[in-house]
Design a protein around this motif. Structure first.
Motif, PDB file in Angstrom:
ATOM      1  N   ASP A 196       1.829  11.099  -1.828  1.00 28.95           N
ATOM      2  CA  ASP A 196       1.858   9.807  -2.544  1.00 28.95           C
ATOM      3  C   ASP A 196       3.004   8.920  -2.065  1.00 28.95           C
ATOM      4  O   ASP A 196       2.902   7.690  -2.090  1.00 28.95           O
ATOM      5  CB  ASP A 196       2.048  10.032  -4.053  1.00 28.95           C
ATOM      6  CG  ASP A 196       0.831  10.638  -4.685  1.00 28.95           C
ATOM      7  OD1 ASP A 196      -0.193  10.772  -3.963  1.00 28.95           O
ATOM      8  OD2 ASP A 196       0.890  11.003  -5.876  1.00 28.95           O
ATOM      9  N   SER A 245       1.809   6.753   0.716  1.00 27.94           N
ATOM     10  CA  SER A 245       0.617   5.909   0.609  1.00 27.94           C
ATOM     11  C   SER A 245       1.057   4.447   0.592  1.00 27.94           C
ATOM     12  O   SER A 245       2.056   4.084  -0.040  1.00 27.94           O
ATOM     13  CB  SER A 245      -0.187   6.261  -0.647  1.00 27.94           C
ATOM     14  OG  SER A 245       0.595   6.026  -1.791  1.00 27.94           O
ATOM     15  N   ARG A 246       0.326   3.614   1.292  1.00 32.83           N
ATOM     16  CA  ARG A 246       0.710   2.198   1.437  1.00 32.83           C
ATOM     17  C   ARG A 246       0.158   1.354   0.311  1.00 32.83           C
ATOM     18  O   ARG A 246      -0.886   1.617  -0.209  1.00 32.83           O
ATOM     19  CB  ARG A 246       0.189   1.677   2.781  1.00 32.83           C
ATOM     20  CG  ARG A 246       0.898   2.319   3.947  1.00 32.83           C
ATOM     21  CD  ARG A 246       0.219   1.861   5.251  1.00 32.83           C
ATOM     22  NE  ARG A 246       0.316   2.894   6.277  1.00 32.83           N
ATOM     23  CZ  ARG A 246       1.343   3.039   7.118  1.00 32.83           C
ATOM     24  NH1 ARG A 246       2.351   2.235   7.071  1.00 32.83           N
ATOM     25  NH2 ARG A 246       1.341   3.988   8.037  1.00 32.83           N
TER      26      ARG A 246
END
Ligand code: THU
Length: 145
Positions: free
Chosen positions: A141, A144-145
């Motif tokens: 997580d 994550s972008r």
């Protein structure tokens, strides 16, 4: 998000027996410390692993990662629990997963939902969530972008 582990859903004794059986395959001529692991995947199949050492030392791998990588390499990425049986000779200790193995588990699970069992026998074991063993962890997580 932290969630409760449903410990009653985990067949602890069966997993521990599988880990003890896998431990018999351990290749540990340098440390003499033999470890077996049994990973329960979401579909309720068990993948086992043992530690595998090497004369060059660094290529060695722990039992837990052997089991995890066997499962991942066969397309399985959703896991419920892992049991670990480790020690020298006949007598088992409570063999806690090393930090690297904890981090590899963390890659594929929600830490509060994954159960880690360290066992001396099918009747004598300790049970944790991965969240307890690896709190405040870094995981997918974070990237994550
Ligand atoms: N080992 C494992 O397989 N799992 C653990 O949780 C701790 C350590 C192995 C690595 C090495 O082969 C031997 O035990 C001694 O460190």
């Amino acid at each position: 998000m932290k969630q409760e582990v449903r410990i009653e859903d985990i067949p602890a004794a069966e997993l521990i027996k599988s880990a003890m059986e896998a431990r018999k395959k351990s290749y540990a001529p340098y440390s003499g410390y033999q470890v077996g692991a049994a990973l329960l995947i979401n579909e309720l199949r068990i993948y086992t692993g043992c530690n595998i050492e090497n004369a060059a030392y660094t290529p060695g791998i722990c039992a837990e990662r052997t089991a995890l990588y066997k499962a991942v390499s066969e397309g399985k990425r959703r896991f419920r629990a892992i049991a670990v049986a480790g020690g020298r000779g006949e007598e088992l200790q409570y063999a806690f997963p090393c930090g690297v193995c904890r981090q590899v588990m963390r890659e594929f699970v929600v830490p509060g939902e994954f159960v880690v069992i360290v066992a001396k026998s099918p009747e004598d074991y300790k049970i944790y969530s991965l969240e307890e063993l690896l709190p405040e962890s870094f995981g997918p997580d974070n990237l994550s972008r």
